[in-house]
Structures are given as C-alpha cells and as structure tokens.
Design a protein around this motif. Structure first.
Motif, PDB file in Angstrom:
ATOM      1  N   LYS A 279      -9.511  42.326  23.044  1.00  0.00           N
ATOM      2  CA  LYS A 279      -8.324  43.038  22.537  1.00  0.00           C
ATOM      3  C   LYS A 279      -7.107  42.117  22.537  1.00  0.00           C
ATOM      4  CE  LYS A 279      -5.398  47.047  23.700  1.00  0.00           C
ATOM      5  NZ  LYS A 279      -4.141  46.288  23.995  1.00  0.00           N
ATOM      6  N   ASN A 280      -6.874  41.425  23.645  1.00  0.00           N
ATOM      7  CA  ASN A 280      -5.727  40.525  23.741  1.00  0.00           C
ATOM      8  C   ASN A 280      -5.837  39.378  22.741  1.00  0.00           C
ATOM      9  OD1 ASN A 280      -4.740  42.082  25.832  1.00  0.00           O
ATOM     10  ND2 ASN A 280      -5.569  40.759  27.447  1.00  0.00           N
ATOM     11  N   ALA A 281      -7.047  38.863  22.562  1.00  0.00           N
ATOM     12  CA  ALA A 281      -7.246  37.776  21.599  1.00  0.00           C
ATOM     13  C   ALA A 281      -6.961  38.242  20.183  1.00  0.00           C
ATOM     14  CB  ALA A 281      -8.673  37.242  21.710  1.00  0.00           C
TER      15      ALA A 281
ATOM     16  N   GLY B 296     -12.023  29.597  15.612  1.00  0.00           N
ATOM     17  CA  GLY B 296     -11.415  29.782  16.924  1.00  0.00           C
ATOM     18  C   GLY B 296     -12.443  30.170  17.977  1.00  0.00           C
ATOM     19  N   HIS B 297     -12.000  30.190  19.217  1.00  0.00           N
ATOM     20  CA  HIS B 297     -12.898  30.533  20.328  1.00  0.00           C
ATOM     21  C   HIS B 297     -12.177  31.411  21.350  1.00  0.00           C
ATOM     22  CE1 HIS B 297     -15.997  30.420  23.277  1.00  0.00           C
ATOM     23  NE2 HIS B 297     -15.443  29.524  24.067  1.00  0.00           N
ATOM     24  N   VAL B 298     -12.831  32.508  21.727  1.00  0.00           N
ATOM     25  CA  VAL B 298     -12.375  33.343  22.838  1.00  0.00           C
ATOM     26  C   VAL B 298     -13.284  33.000  24.016  1.00  0.00           C
ATOM     27  CG1 VAL B 298     -11.986  35.686  23.673  1.00  0.00           C
ATOM     28  CG2 VAL B 298     -11.669  35.164  21.239  1.00  0.00           C
ATOM     29  N   THR B 299     -12.744  32.374  25.039  1.00  0.00           N
ATOM     30  CA  THR B 299     -13.575  31.822  26.109  1.00  0.00           C
ATOM     31  C   THR B 299     -14.029  32.890  27.105  1.00  0.00           C
ATOM     32  OG1 THR B 299     -11.930  31.334  27.838  1.00  0.00           O
ATOM     33  CG2 THR B 299     -12.079  29.786  25.987  1.00  0.00           C
ATOM     34  N   GLY B 300     -15.007  32.492  27.902  1.00  0.00           N
ATOM     35  CA  GLY B 300     -15.366  33.259  29.081  1.00  0.00           C
ATOM     36  C   GLY B 300     -14.585  32.723  30.266  1.00  0.00           C
ATOM     37  N   LEU B 301     -15.034  33.063  31.462  1.00  0.00           N
ATOM     38  CA  LEU B 301     -14.367  32.568  32.671  1.00  0.00           C
ATOM     39  C   LEU B 301     -14.551  31.060  32.778  1.00  0.00           C
ATOM     40  CD1 LEU B 301     -15.242  35.242  35.366  1.00  0.00           C
ATOM     41  CD2 LEU B 301     -12.943  34.528  34.690  1.00  0.00           C
TER      42      LEU B 301
ATOM     43  N   ARG C 181     -18.407  16.966  15.921  1.00  0.00           N
ATOM     44  CA  ARG C 181     -19.452  16.378  15.077  1.00  0.00           C
ATOM     45  C   ARG C 181     -19.236  16.691  13.605  1.00  0.00           C
ATOM     46  NH1 ARG C 181     -22.957  17.821  19.478  1.00  0.00           N
ATOM     47  NH2 ARG C 181     -23.654  19.712  18.407  1.00  0.00           N
ATOM     48  N   ALA C 182     -18.487  17.772  13.338  1.00  0.00           N
ATOM     49  CA  ALA C 182     -18.170  18.137  11.946  1.00  0.00           C
ATOM     50  C   ALA C 182     -16.841  17.533  11.493  1.00  0.00           C
ATOM     51  CB  ALA C 182     -18.127  19.658  11.810  1.00  0.00           C
ATOM     52  N   ASP C 183     -16.326  16.562  12.270  1.00  0.00           N
ATOM     53  CA  ASP C 183     -15.050  15.890  11.962  1.00  0.00           C
ATOM     54  C   ASP C 183     -13.885  16.865  11.942  1.00  0.00           C
ATOM     55  OD1 ASP C 183     -16.199  13.344  11.753  1.00  0.00           O
ATOM     56  OD2 ASP C 183     -16.793  13.717   9.672  1.00  0.00           O
ATOM     57  N   ILE C 184     -13.946  17.864  12.820  1.00  0.00           N
ATOM     58  CA  ILE C 184     -12.831  18.793  13.015  1.00  0.00           C
ATOM     59  C   ILE C 184     -12.279  18.545  14.413  1.00  0.00           C
ATOM     60  CG2 ILE C 184     -12.147  21.225  13.179  1.00  0.00           C
ATOM     61  CD1 ILE C 184     -14.523  21.887  11.339  1.00  0.00           C
ATOM     62  N   ASP C 185     -10.979  18.317  14.514  1.00  0.00           N
ATOM     63  CA  ASP C 185     -10.368  17.992  15.797  1.00  0.00           C
ATOM     64  C   ASP C 185     -10.397  19.212  16.722  1.00  0.00           C
ATOM     65  OD1 ASP C 185      -8.943  17.038  17.920  1.00  0.00           O
ATOM     66  OD2 ASP C 185      -7.008  16.940  16.865  1.00  0.00           O
ATOM     67  N   PRO C 186     -11.165  19.181  17.812  1.00  0.00           N
ATOM     68  CA  PRO C 186     -11.223  20.333  18.718  1.00  0.00           C
ATOM     69  C   PRO C 186      -9.870  20.656  19.341  1.00  0.00           C
ATOM     70  CG  PRO C 186     -12.999  18.779  19.196  1.00  0.00           C
ATOM     71  CD  PRO C 186     -12.056  18.097  18.265  1.00  0.00           C
ATOM     72  N   ALA C 187      -9.032  19.622  19.514  1.00  0.00           N
ATOM     73  CA  ALA C 187      -7.727  19.841  20.136  1.00  0.00           C
ATOM     74  C   ALA C 187      -6.840  20.737  19.280  1.00  0.00           C
ATOM     75  CB  ALA C 187      -7.043  18.503  20.405  1.00  0.00           C
ATOM     76  N   GLY C 188      -7.124  20.776  17.978  1.00  0.00           N
ATOM     77  CA  GLY C 188      -6.308  21.600  17.090  1.00  0.00           C
ATOM     78  C   GLY C 188      -6.865  22.992  16.863  1.00  0.00           C
ATOM     79  N   ALA C 189      -8.010  23.285  17.481  1.00  0.00           N
ATOM     80  CA  ALA C 189      -8.645  24.593  17.278  1.00  0.00           C
ATOM     81  C   ALA C 189      -7.950  25.671  18.109  1.00  0.00           C
ATOM     82  CB  ALA C 189     -10.125  24.519  17.662  1.00  0.00           C
ATOM     83  N   TRP C 190      -7.937  26.887  17.576  1.00  0.00           N
ATOM     84  CA  TRP C 190      -7.350  28.027  18.287  1.00  0.00           C
ATOM     85  C   TRP C 190      -8.306  28.461  19.396  1.00  0.00           C
ATOM     86  CZ3 TRP C 190      -8.780  33.316  18.652  1.00  0.00           C
ATOM     87  CH2 TRP C 190      -7.778  34.186  19.122  1.00  0.00           C
ATOM     88  N   VAL C 191      -7.808  28.449  20.649  1.00  0.00           N
ATOM     89  CA  VAL C 191      -8.615  28.851  21.802  1.00  0.00           C
ATOM     90  C   VAL C 191      -7.826  29.860  22.614  1.00  0.00           C
ATOM     91  CG1 VAL C 191      -9.715  28.103  23.954  1.00  0.00           C
ATOM     92  CG2 VAL C 191      -9.868  26.666  21.905  1.00  0.00           C
TER      93      VAL C 191
END
Length: 343
Positions: free
Chosen positions: A234-236, A189-194, A213-223
């Motif tokens: 904390k919220n994440a 998963g990814h906790v983004t910046g601004l 590039r690792a054949d993992i669908d970015p659209a399905g990743a937790w962001v």
C-alpha cells in the motif's frame, strides 16, 4: 565366558555404513528419504541392512535420547499460508517417522525471547525447525548449551554449522525481472522484503544483477524498502502514484506486498497490467485467484519443509547432514498481472 559378538552388539547405522561402504548420512537418507540417493546407493544400503540384520527401532531411539519423539517448529505468522505450506512438508516427513510436531507462534505477545529460552531449557522435544528469520541461533546456543538439534526452513542461519533448507532467492528475483525485460519493460521498480534478512537482500541483489546485465543502471531504479506486508505494498503504491516518471513494471518481494500494491492502485483508478505490470514472489494460495491473477515466483514450500525435516531427523539420529546442499530452484508462474508496456 565372553558372549558371542552377535549377542553383545546390536547392528547400528555405522555397521550398515561400513558394510555398504557409504557414509552414515547416506544410510539415513536411503532409509528415510530414498528418493534423495541414487539407485546404486539404495541397493548397497539395502544389501547391507540384510547382511547386518539392522532394524530401525523408533521406541529404542526415543529411550536412548530420553525424549518423547516430538519436535517444535518456530513460526512467525501461523496464519500466513506461506508458512503453513512449509509446515505441511515438515509434518508429512515427521509423520512417516512417528514424530509429533508442535508449532509455536513466535510473534505472540506471550512468546518473548526469555520465555522462549526457558521453554527450550526444559528439553521437552528432540529438535527445532526455525522459520523465523529474527531468531538468532547463535544467541540461543549461548544461552543454552544443551540446546537440541536445530535446522532452518525458508531462512538463513547466523550459525554456519546449522543445516538450512531454502529456495534460491537470487534465481527467483532474476526470473521475475527477466520476464519483465522480455516483455519490453526498461523502467522496472522493486518493493523489497526485510533487508535485515538474507532472503530479502538476495531478492534485491537479484533484481539489481539482472538490470545491470541488461545495461540498466541499478542505482537509478526505483526501490521502495518494505517488510513483505500488505501495508508495504500500500505504501509503495502511494509513493508510486506521486512519481512524475513512474516505472512501467514493479517486482514485489512478496505476494502480500503485490496485493497491497495492486489494490491501492485499483482504488486510484490505475489498472494492472494495462498501466503497470506487477510480479510477486512466493505464489501463495490466493495468488492464482487474485484479480488480476498474479504473475509470481513460485517457492516449492512443501519441499522446503520436507528437506528441513529430513535434515533435522538426521541430526536427531546422530548424523551430520550435508551442509553444501544447493538451494531449491523456484520457478515463474506467468498469469495476468504482467503485459508489455503501454504505447
């Protein structure tokens, strides 16, 4: 009777450049930051300086500009060690050139945009270094045609003519996610910046690119969208705890968000890295001393500040720095907050 040429013409940077057959920017770099030019170029400039008799005269430079040898740095959070380290790089370069650095906290209630513009219109300084990504340089210039030279440090500019000093955020995000993949994580998963700022968007894009590039669908990743703050982390973490299928690793766009994420999980009885691996970004001073010590992308912040200061001094001298200088390379500091996935 006309005066001899040597009496009516003091040698200038342009004279040195012609004698050395290099650009004025190269002369400026050779004199103020010799490590940035080749040995051959340094030798040619040194010989040209001897031939022309050129002398750097800081007092005369200030009189020509009718200024006081001072620049101002606009910082959004003076208490954040990320910015304080960039400032150290700026101050070190400026001290070598007898330039004073004033620091303005742009997030103080008293520092409104109108007051900031009024401050600039007084022309009390030779140049501006902007560390605040919320400031529009285009708007500043539209409001004040006599704005002194401007550069950015750690942020991009909305004016393509402004020199920038920044790390490669795409590369940094790639290092973080590649590390997690090498450990065996596939649910990341990814906790983004601004995302209103280019560094935040680049870190998200770097995260997505490596997954693809690792054949993992970015659209399905937790962001989880955030703003680099402890509160974002904390919220994440609270959102992560509510998930049925949780990512086994999380890349945070800042160390502060990573700290907020880890501490909130700790209060809920979740252990890092046994239950989830966490990577940060910045490598601020406390990262190596946090528990667990944080794996994070190191930004060479003093180098960012030093580079920005050299750009600004070139502009003040009347030279145009190279706008095509590549971003500085970050690197990964692997510590104790990452491990292979459990099971």
């Amino acid at each position: 009777m006309p005066k001899p040429e040597q009496e009516k013409h003091n040698p200038t940077v342009q004279d040195v450049a012609r004698a050395a057959n290099v650009s004025t920017a190269t002369v400026s770099r050779a004199l103020s930051a010799p490590e940035r030019v080749s040995e051959k170029a340094r030798e040619r400039v040194a010989e040209a300086v001897r031939q022309t008799g050129y002398v750097i005269n800081h007092a005369a430079r200030n009189l020509r500009r009718q200024e006081t040898g001072t620049i101002v740095a606009l910082v959004p959070d003076i208490g954040n060690s990320h910015f304080s380290n960039i400032l150290k790089g700026i101050e070190t370069v400026c001290a070598d050139q007898d330039i004073k650095v004033l620091i303005a906290d742009t997030r103080k209630p008293s520092m409104s945009r109108s007051k900031l513009q009024g401050y600039f219109s007084q022309n009390n300084f030779d140049g501006i270094v902007i560390l605040d990504g919320d400031i529009s340089i285009s708007e500043m210039r539209a409001a004040n045609l006599a704005l002194p030279p401007v550069v950015t440090a750690g942020e991009w500019s909305d004016d393509p003519t402004v020199p920038i000093s920044i790390v490669d955020n795409l590369m940094g995000a790639g290092l973080a996610v590649s590390h997690l993949l090498e450990l065996g994580h596939r649910e990341i998963g990814h906790v983004t910046g601004l995302l209103t700022h280019k560094p935040g968007r680049d870190r998200l894009e770097g995260f997505q690119n490596v997954l693809a590039r690792a054949d993992i669908d970015p659209a399905g990743a937790w962001v989880f969208t955030g703003d680099y703050s402890l509160e974002t982390g904390k919220n994440a973490a609270e959102a992560w705890l509510k998930l049925r299928d949780r990512p086994s690793a999380v890349f945070c766009a800042s160390d502060r968000s990573a700290f907020g994420f880890i501490s909130t999980l700790h209060e809920a009885g979740v252990t890092v890295p046994d239950d989830v691996s966490v990577v940060g970004f910045d490598d601020i001073d406390i990262a190596a001393h946090f528990v667990p010590a944080l794996t994070t992308v190191h930004q060479p912040r003093r180098a960012v500040g030093s580079c920005a200061a050299r750009h600004l001094l070139e502009l003040i001298e009347g030279n145009q720095p190279d706008l095509d200088i590549a971003p500085l390379d970050p690197w990964l500091e692997v510590r104790k907050s990452t491990a292979p996935p459990a099971g």
